[in-house]
Write an enzyme that holds these catalytic residues in place. Structure first.
Site, PDB file in Angstrom:
ATOM      1  N   GLU A 186      35.724  48.840  43.801  1.00 18.28           N
ATOM      2  CA  GLU A 186      36.323  47.524  44.003  1.00 18.28           C
ATOM      3  C   GLU A 186      35.453  46.609  44.863  1.00 18.28           C
ATOM      4  OE1 GLU A 186      40.511  45.350  45.334  1.00 18.28           O
ATOM      5  OE2 GLU A 186      40.305  47.520  45.568  1.00 18.28           O
ATOM      6  N   LYS A 209      44.106  45.786  40.877  1.00 19.79           N
ATOM      7  CA  LYS A 209      45.513  46.180  40.919  1.00 19.79           C
ATOM      8  C   LYS A 209      45.986  46.467  39.510  1.00 19.79           C
ATOM      9  CE  LYS A 209      46.925  46.727  44.910  1.00 19.79           C
ATOM     10  NZ  LYS A 209      47.325  48.105  45.229  1.00 19.79           N
TER      11      LYS A 209
END
Length: 595
Positions: A186, A209
């Protein structure tokens, strides 16, 4: 030179530029903040050093958040809030990786028990229903004892983690008292300051997410990706954090410059599919790095929304500090526009070594639509990367060699190549073929069981053992309990890591093998072969989606029409008219199920 830091970052712009891949030696200076009041000053000093031509490699703990806003509640930190090493130059990436067998073996303590997990989710759901917040990122720390831990073994562990979780934004930091091994997929932010501070800069954030497991087959894998992209629950989770990031960026952005050019993008990782979105903005002229952090830190993807209330809930739910996990790790360096470029990851998929202990955080975003079963499984899938790297293993194929000829050689090599690709290992087809041919040349007659192994460096070796005939029918016994990791990668791919099978191996004299089942009560396979069942007048075998190895003998029987796929549950067992054990080594063996 023994590197004190390694950076292996993807190009965030997706332009196809080479990865930022460098090593760093002994730093000329360290910039450290141990109190919240010191954090901004350290970041200002980091920016000044980068403007002067230095490379600055470092990290912020999650507990640095109150330095930017006193309302962001955390536990007391267990180390420096900010730590940066200042280097005059970036060095080439080290040429030779440490041998995989040099990596320490780590036996991880289990995550909090299911009852504690369920209670935490019930608390979150109750607070969501009361309107306290929309989403909370709930996490826990897993720990393992570390034996040894010298520089060579730590580097070998980092290399193993990178093989387990390739790509992304990987970093190794030796901070003296602790070593940080991050293989995060990420991006937190990638920021170009304006030249000399007089022009607008630009920034990209990419919150992650939304999660789905990888599939057991290409078709199932594609279906999981499609379902993730279309899931209202996962989209809602993602867009909540996108909105939070848009609001955070607006604090440092030029008016009307915040935009979302890419939403709900699915990315394939080894164990899971993840959903990301891009949020971009132009930063106001003169914005310093410390203000970028003040606007964004911690990343909303690891807090929840709204951030202040979510972090209060995290403080109440989680018993101690997160540390580097969920903070930020990155590099600040001169850019080609006369300013600086700062690139930071969100340190998920990160292992921290300290005082003879390894720690790794795992978590997920909890919304009103989350269920305890789904979130528990998501944690299990996310933990797969560290379990893969925690003990060396070889890829394995078992072939029959009869009078100098290998049975189903091409099928075995194709399966081995697929496993190598999955585990990010090199595969030299010529070297593998040569290894097998040398063994065949030295065993020109007789029947042999051949173990073909591919180690962590992609090096093959082959071993031969006399193959004795197997008397039929072979006796099978139903497993006492389900195979807990039936859908895991060490079931879908054949390796020397077989403890999960060994735990269910038959203990009764005269029993040939154990008939396995998954947690849904579906028959899967045996500990070292496929299963065939005569049911309603036709021979069937479980589909791969039930959680089993794609056996070569099974594939041949399906191709020849001798078998078809069908889900068979434990309660269907009394209806089975006949059984057979099937694998490439021994062929089709008549079997019987005994109590």
């Amino acid at each position: 030179m023994v590197p004190t830091a390694l950076i292996d970052f993807a190009d965030p712009s997706d332009s196809g530029a080479p990865r930022l891949r460098h090593a760093f030696g002994t730093p000329r200076a360290l910039l450290v903040a141990r109190e919240p009041a010191q954090v901004r000053a350290v970041l200002d000093a980091v920016q000044a050093a980068a403007e002067g031509g230095a490379w600055c490699i470092g990290a912020l703990r999650y507990e640095a958040a109150p330095a930017f806003d006193a309302a962001l509640q955390t536990h007391p930190a267990d180390g420096p809030l900010a730590w940066f090493a200042i280097h005059d130059e970036a060095l080439p990436w080290p040429g030779a990786e440490p041998p995989p067998q040099d990596a320490p073996t780590l036996n991880w303590h289990t995550l909090p028990g299911r009852a504690q997990f369920d209670a935490a989710l019930a608390t979150i759901h109750q607070a969501i229903a009361l309107g306290d917040y929309y989403q909370v990122n709930y996490t826990a720390q897993t720990v393992a004892s570390l034996q040894g831990g010298g520089a060579q073994s730590v580097r070998a562990l980092f290399a193993a983690l990178q093989r387990a979780q390739p790509g992304g934004y990987a970093a190794y930091l030796d901070m003296g008292d602790e070593q940080v091994l991050s293989v995060s997929p990420e991006l937190f932010f990638d920021w170009h300051s304006g030249p000399g501070g007089g022009e607008a800069g630009h920034i990209l954030t990419r919150p992650m997410k939304g999660t789905a497991p990888r599939g057991a087959t290409p078709e199932q894998d594609a279906a999981h990706a499609t379902a993730l992209h279309a899931s209202p629950k996962e989209r809602a989770e993602n867009v909540m954090i996108v909105d939070l990031l848009r609001n955070d960026l607006s604090r440092i952005a030029e008016p009307f410059s915040v935009r979302v050019p890419r939403l709900f993008h699915t990315e394939a990782l080894p164990a899971v599919w993840q959903m990301t979105s891009d949020v971009r903005a132009r930063t106001r002229p003169g914005t310093p790095l410390s203000e970028v952090f003040a606007a964004l830190f911690p990343c909303g993807s690891v807090t929840g929304a709204p951030k202040v209330r979510a972090m209060q809930a995290i403080h109440a739910l989680e018993p101690g500090p997160r540390g580097i996990y969920c903070g930020a790790i990155g590099v600040v360096r001169p850019d080609d526009r006369g300013g600086v470029r700062a690139t930071f990851n969100v340190p998920i998929r990160t292992v921290v070594l300290r005082d003879g202990q390894a720690r790794c955080g795992i978590g997920s975003g909890i919304t009103s639509g989350a269920t305890a079963d789904a979130e528990w499984n998501e944690w299990r899938h996310k933990r797969a990367f560290v379990e893969r790297a925690s003990a060396p293993f070889d890829l394995l194929e078992t072939l029959a060699l009869v009078d100098g000829q290998f049975r189903h050689r091409a099928e075995h090599l194709a399966r081995l190549q697929g496993a190598a690709a999955h585990f990010n290992l090199s595969f030299d087809a010529a070297a593998v073929q040569a290894s097998l041919q040398a063994l065949a040349d030295s065993h020109p007659t007789g029947a042999w069981r051949v173990r073909l192994l591919l180690d962590g460096r992609g090096q093959p070796r082959a071993e031969a053992f006399a193959l004795q005939p197997t008397p039929e029918p072979v006796r099978l016994q139903l497993a006492r309990r389900p195979l807990a990791e039936a859908h895991g990668e060490f079931v879908r791919y054949k390796t020397t890591r077989r403890a999960h099978y060994a735990a269910l191996a038959p203990a009764t004299p005269g029993v040939f093998d154990t008939l396995l089942r998954n947690e849904a009560g579906e028959i899967t396979e045996t500990t070292f072969g496929s299963i065939a069942m005569l049911l309603d007048g036709r021979w069937v075998t479980p589909p791969l989606a039930c959680g089993l190895l794609p056996g070569v003998g099974r594939a041949v029987a399906l191709r020849e029409g001798r078998l078809t796929e069908a889900v068979v549950r434990v309660h269907d067992v009394p209806r089975v008219q006949a059984w057979a054990f099937v694998n490439s080594l021994r062929g089709w063996l008549a079997a019987e199920l005994v109590p």
